[in-house]
Design a protein around this motif. Structure first.
Motif, PDB file in Angstrom:
ATOM      1  N   ALA A 280       0.815  -1.207   0.000  1.00 48.83           N
ATOM      2  CA  ALA A 280       0.000   0.000   0.000  1.00 48.83           C
ATOM      3  C   ALA A 280       0.855   1.266   0.000  1.00 48.83           C
ATOM      4  O   ALA A 280       0.395   2.327   0.370  1.00 48.83           O
ATOM      5  CB  ALA A 280      -0.946  -0.014   1.190  1.00 48.83           C
ATOM      6  N   GLY A 281       2.099   1.127  -0.417  1.00 47.55           N
ATOM      7  CA  GLY A 281       2.914   2.315  -0.560  1.00 47.55           C
ATOM      8  C   GLY A 281       3.691   2.687   0.673  1.00 47.55           C
ATOM      9  O   GLY A 281       3.436   3.716   1.295  1.00 47.55           O
ATOM     10  N   ALA A 282       4.603   1.840   1.087  1.00 45.82           N
ATOM     11  CA  ALA A 282       5.507   2.182   2.182  1.00 45.82           C
ATOM     12  C   ALA A 282       6.838   1.490   1.894  1.00 45.82           C
ATOM     13  O   ALA A 282       6.909   0.273   1.841  1.00 45.82           O
ATOM     14  CB  ALA A 282       4.944   1.739   3.518  1.00 45.82           C
ATOM     15  N   LYS A 298      -1.290  -4.856   9.464  1.00 45.48           N
ATOM     16  CA  LYS A 298      -0.909  -3.821  10.428  1.00 45.48           C
ATOM     17  C   LYS A 298      -0.059  -2.734   9.766  1.00 45.48           C
ATOM     18  O   LYS A 298       0.281  -2.835   8.602  1.00 45.48           O
ATOM     19  CB  LYS A 298      -0.082  -4.456  11.559  1.00 45.48           C
ATOM     20  N   ARG A 299       0.290  -1.724  10.572  1.00 41.22           N
ATOM     21  CA  ARG A 299       1.263  -0.738  10.098  1.00 41.22           C
ATOM     22  C   ARG A 299       2.561  -1.486   9.824  1.00 41.22           C
ATOM     23  O   ARG A 299       2.989  -2.311  10.621  1.00 41.22           O
ATOM     24  CB  ARG A 299       1.518   0.319  11.179  1.00 41.22           C
TER      25      ARG A 299
ATOM     26  N   GLN B  32      -8.314  -0.881   0.777  1.00 37.73           N
ATOM     27  CA  GLN B  32      -8.047  -0.681  -0.653  1.00 37.73           C
ATOM     28  C   GLN B  32      -9.346  -0.730  -1.452  1.00 37.73           C
ATOM     29  O   GLN B  32      -9.611   0.111  -2.304  1.00 37.73           O
ATOM     30  CB  GLN B  32      -7.063  -1.748  -1.173  1.00 37.73           C
ATOM     31  N   VAL B  63      -3.383   2.360  10.463  1.00 38.37           N
ATOM     32  CA  VAL B  63      -2.985   1.713   9.214  1.00 38.37           C
ATOM     33  C   VAL B  63      -3.212   2.656   8.035  1.00 38.37           C
ATOM     34  O   VAL B  63      -2.359   2.826   7.165  1.00 38.37           O
ATOM     35  CB  VAL B  63      -3.751   0.383   9.036  1.00 38.37           C
ATOM     36  N   PHE B  66      -0.567   5.265   7.741  1.00 38.26           N
ATOM     37  CA  PHE B  66       0.820   4.798   7.599  1.00 38.26           C
ATOM     38  C   PHE B  66       1.206   4.666   6.125  1.00 38.26           C
ATOM     39  O   PHE B  66       2.316   4.983   5.733  1.00 38.26           O
ATOM     40  CB  PHE B  66       0.984   3.435   8.289  1.00 38.26           C
ATOM     41  N   TYR B  67       0.261   4.206   5.312  1.00 42.11           N
ATOM     42  CA  TYR B  67       0.583   3.902   3.914  1.00 42.11           C
ATOM     43  C   TYR B  67       0.234   5.058   2.979  1.00 42.11           C
ATOM     44  O   TYR B  67      -0.825   5.670   3.102  1.00 42.11           O
ATOM     45  CB  TYR B  67      -0.171   2.647   3.476  1.00 42.11           C
ATOM     46  N   ALA B  68       1.136   5.302   2.052  1.00 40.54           N
ATOM     47  CA  ALA B  68       0.971   6.412   1.118  1.00 40.54           C
ATOM     48  C   ALA B  68      -0.264   6.249   0.233  1.00 40.54           C
ATOM     49  O   ALA B  68      -0.809   7.216  -0.283  1.00 40.54           O
ATOM     50  CB  ALA B  68       2.216   6.549   0.252  1.00 40.54           C
ATOM     51  N   GLN B  69      -0.702   4.994   0.064  1.00 43.32           N
ATOM     52  CA  GLN B  69      -1.798   4.730  -0.872  1.00 43.32           C
ATOM     53  C   GLN B  69      -3.157   5.236  -0.378  1.00 43.32           C
ATOM     54  O   GLN B  69      -4.055   5.468  -1.175  1.00 43.32           O
ATOM     55  CB  GLN B  69      -1.867   3.218  -1.080  1.00 43.32           C
ATOM     56  N   PHE B  70      -3.299   5.390   0.934  1.00 43.50           N
ATOM     57  CA  PHE B  70      -4.624   5.731   1.468  1.00 43.50           C
ATOM     58  C   PHE B  70      -4.803   7.234   1.649  1.00 43.50           C
ATOM     59  O   PHE B  70      -3.877   7.943   2.027  1.00 43.50           O
ATOM     60  CB  PHE B  70      -4.853   5.014   2.805  1.00 43.50           C
TER      61      PHE B  70
END
Lengths: 598, 157
Positions: A280-282, A298-299, B32, B63, B66-70
């Motif tokens: 998801a982009g990390a 999770k993170r 997603q 969560v 944390f992720y660039a996608q969201f």
């Protein structure tokens, strides 16, 4: 099965698709049908050939003619000449970038490919990745059959160990030993994972393997699962790679249909199920413990090791993680034997490594070279040197946390130990070449900005230390640096390395350390002389118009986004230094090169 | 009217969650899919996810952020991803980014007022051979120059 007298291979990798190979493929299809050649000539969509710079690439067999930058409007002529009259179409052939401009008719004779040794990429560009039969025709799933039906598991493990294969994700841990740990770990439920979270800017080898030959990865994973005793696996792939995910899904479906994935594979009691997880982009999720946290929903933050994943990984079960390129090596090693594989490479680094050769180099693209080849050979012989007669400045190895090496280090052989000794890392195999127009301080700042953004924040040294380092670099680029800053940077760099849990923080200072080590002069020029030798750092440069050369055409004044240029028509113009934002657009449009930057 | 809409949204979110219920590691794929449906992660949607999966809101947001996608804010109709990877950087992607910002009058990670474009600098698009590269929605444009930006943007409504 129908027989064809010729094959037209159109590259549908990401590079060539961006250059327009989609419409090109359609034009070929229509043109072949129009001429009634569609029963004699087979049109195939393939994965990446590695020479993305020259895309869209079309290869015509049986001759192996390699056509570059083919456009839809070239198709009628190409079909007419090559497929109708049997004459190679000279004007679209690959031309060498040197002064001689030699046209090369055959794929195999192009210097870019001549020095390569393609083991992992052997199918990329040759087969249709969406058709499992083409993979099978190239000995696909033979290795799996051998492992399941002929070899005792210990013997297979022995082959992998003896081959000397080391993890291609960057750390270079011996693959056979990693498998052995997971095999020995107690537990009836075990997982295997393919790390396809290729986050390094400037690296796209995993993407090309997944797009061009997805079954080689699936087969490698099946073999690994059998040896370790796992019945379930995950491929963790970046969501930024939609085509790779699509091809993997197709590959898994087709393998399931043929009973190569599922229950009782090949009539044995080995069962295996494979899932795809989209990242998801990390960036930090490329680190194995963070990757597993992400699969668990999770993170994606790293955890301390031990316990190692081999004992307690995904959902606390024994887990084996390997990178895409590592998995894709496995079937070939099983088929050809450990000795065959270990005959390629150096004493400690066996086999080949794929490099993504990019930046200021003539032949950008994917290069698979035997370990031990020197950087000079890769950049100048395969890569064809630096374009526009510029001078080589540095090569940045191993992604954002790798290191920058100068001209004097170009004879370093590419293997894990030699590269580490220079202060750089092998990493995933990114190789970004820069020329004299790149400011090395700005370059270090660029990498640090990246790792600073991508730090997950768990370890203070990585989170705050890289931030402080970045501030110092910004100061230097603005001409406000002090000589003591260099000592401070070096001190902080070591502390960030020592104080971080995972490889992201542990390698983040590499670009700063190597640039200070090899390009100290350029730092000094910024700090003491307040000059940017590459003319990149905007605070240290200014644009001027030479009144003797300026013809007063007003183009620069019209182009300037901040109206900093004034002057009458047909009279020399002047740049107001207080208004100028140093974007360089005036210099780019000046027809008489009257504008210079100092 | 508003109430009906809210009920619809809840229904849709539940429908998306249904196949994942009881499965391990489902939060990211659910986020997603929900984002794919609604364009971004609205607060009411996050509430439904938290309730249905029986996890604290803080965990769902932890969560999601944390992720660039969201994304927690509405997105433009088209997403411009300007590659700021190393290969593109060396070949001048900063000037490309500046030109996009200037042309659309929009900042990084921001959306234009007319919701036409969202600008996202990204770390690497993996098309380094074509540097510098910009991706608009699913189309990749390579070997760009600052001058080439406007004609490309004009193609999008």
């Amino acid at each position: 099965m129908a027989l064809y007298r010729a094959h037209v291979l159109v590259c549908r990798g990401t590079g060539c698709t961006a250059s327009g190979s989609g419409p090109l493929y359609e034009t070929f299809r229509k043109e072949l049908a129009r001429r009634g050649l569609d029963k004699e000539v087979m049109l195939v969509e393939t994965g990446c050939h590695g020479m993305c710079e020259m895309g869209p690439i079309v290869v015509v067999y049986p001759e192996g003619s390699f056509y570059c930058r083919v456009k839809p409007e070239d198709v009628p002529e190409l079909v007419e000449e090559h497929l109708y009259k049997g004459r190679i179409l000279q004007r679209l052939l690959y031309t060498t970038p040197d002064v001689e401009k030699i046209k090369i008719p055959h794929y195999r004779d192009i210097p870019f490919y001549g020095k390569q040794r393609r083991i992992v990429l052997r199918n990329c560009g040759y087969i249709n990745p969406d058709n499992i039969e083409e993979y099978i025709a190239r000995d696909g799933y033979q290795a799996l059959a051998k492992v399941l039906l002929e070899l005792p598991a210990e013997e297979t493990l022995d082959i992998v160990k003896k081959s000397g294969l080391r993890g291609r994700g960057g750390a270079g841990f011996p693959t056979g030993r990693k498998w052995e740990f997971a095999r020995m770990a107690p537990g009836d439920k075990k997982y295997i994972v393919c790390n396809a979270d290729e986050g390094d800017p400037g690296a796209f080898m995993d993407r090309s393997v997944l797009e061009g030959d997805p079954h080689s990865v699936v087969e490698g994973m099946l073999i690994g699962a059998y040896i370790i005793g796992s019945d379930e696996g995950y491929i963790y792939c970046r969501a930024e790679y939609p085509l790779a995910i699509k091809r993997l899904n197709t590959a898994i479906e087709q393998a399931e249909e043929l009973g190569l994935i599922g229950d009782n594979i090949m009539g044995t009691d080995f069962s295996f199920h494979l899932h795809i997880k989209e990242g998801a982009g990390a960036f930090v999720c490329g680190e194995e413990t963070a990757l597993m946290a992400s699969i668990e929903g999770k993170r994606g933050m790293p955890n301390p090791r031990p316990p190692f994943p081999a004992n307690s990984g995904l959902w606390g079960k024994p887990t084996n993680i390997n990178n895409v390129e590592t998995w894709a090596n496995i079937p070939q090693i099983i088929l050809n034997g450990a000795e065959w594989f270990s005959s390629v490479g150096t004493e400690t680094s066996k086999g080949t490594k794929i490099f993504a050769l990019t930046g200021k180099v003539n032949n950008t693209g994917l290069v698979e070279a035997p370990m031990g080849m020197t950087l000079r050979e890769v950049i100048f012989d395969i890569g064809g040197g630096i374009p526009n007669n510029k001078k080589f400045k540095a090569v940045q190895l191993g992604g954002p946390s790798g290191g920058c090496l100068p001209e004097s280090m170009l004879d370093t052989p590419v293997d894990y130990e030699s590269i580490n000794a220079t202060g750089a890392i092998m990493g995933s195999g990114g190789m970004v070449v820069t020329d004299e127009d790149t400011c090395i301080v700005d370059f270090a700042k660029f990498f640090l900005t990246f790792v600073q953004n991508e730090s997950c924040g768990k370890c203070p040294f990585c989170r705050i230390g890289t931030k402080r380092m970045l501030e110092i670099l910004e100061r230097i680029c603005e001409g406000k640096g002090k000589l003591e800053d260099l000592d401070l940077l070096e001190d902080l760099a070591q502390k960030v390395k020592d104080g971080s849990l995972c490889a992201l923080g542990g390698t983040a200072p590499n670009p700063v350390q190597t640039t200070i080590k090899y390009f100290r002069d350029e730092y000094i020029a910024h700090i003491v002389d307040k000059k940017c030798p590459a003319k990149v750092c905007t605070a240290l440069i200014h644009y001027t118009i030479d009144p003797d050369k300026c013809i007063g055409c007003t183009r620069c004044a019209r182009e300037c986004p901040v109206q900093a240029i004034s002057g009458e028509v047909k009279k020399p113009h002047l740049i107001d230094q207080d208004l100028c934002i140093k974007c360089g657009r005036c210099m780019a449009v000046c027809p008489v090169k009257a504008i210079s930057v100092e | 009217m508003v109430r009906v809409q809210t009920a619809d949204i809840e229904e849709k979110v539940k429908e998306i969650i249904e196949p994942w219920k009881g499965k391990k590691g489902s939060l990211i794929p659910i986020l997603q899919n929900v984002q794919h449906e609604f364009g971004y992660l609205r607060e009411d949607v996050m509430e439904v996810i938290s309730r249905e999966l029986r996890i604290p809101m803080a965990e769902a947001y932890g969560v999601a952020t944390f992720y660039a996608q969201f994304h927690l804010k509405p997105r433009g109709r088209h997403v411009i991803r300007v590659c700021r990877g190393t290969a593109c950087h060396v070949r001048g992607s900063l000037k490309i980014l500046d030109r996009v910002k200037e042309t659309l009058n929009v900042g990084e990670h921001e959306t234009t007022d007319d919701l036409r474009f969202t600008l996202e600098p990204v770390a690497c698009l993996g098309a380094c051979g074509l540097a510098p590269v910009v991706m608009i929605d699913d189309t990749t444009y390579g070997r760009l120059t600052p001058e080439g930006i406007k004609p490309i943007l004009d193609k999008y409504e």
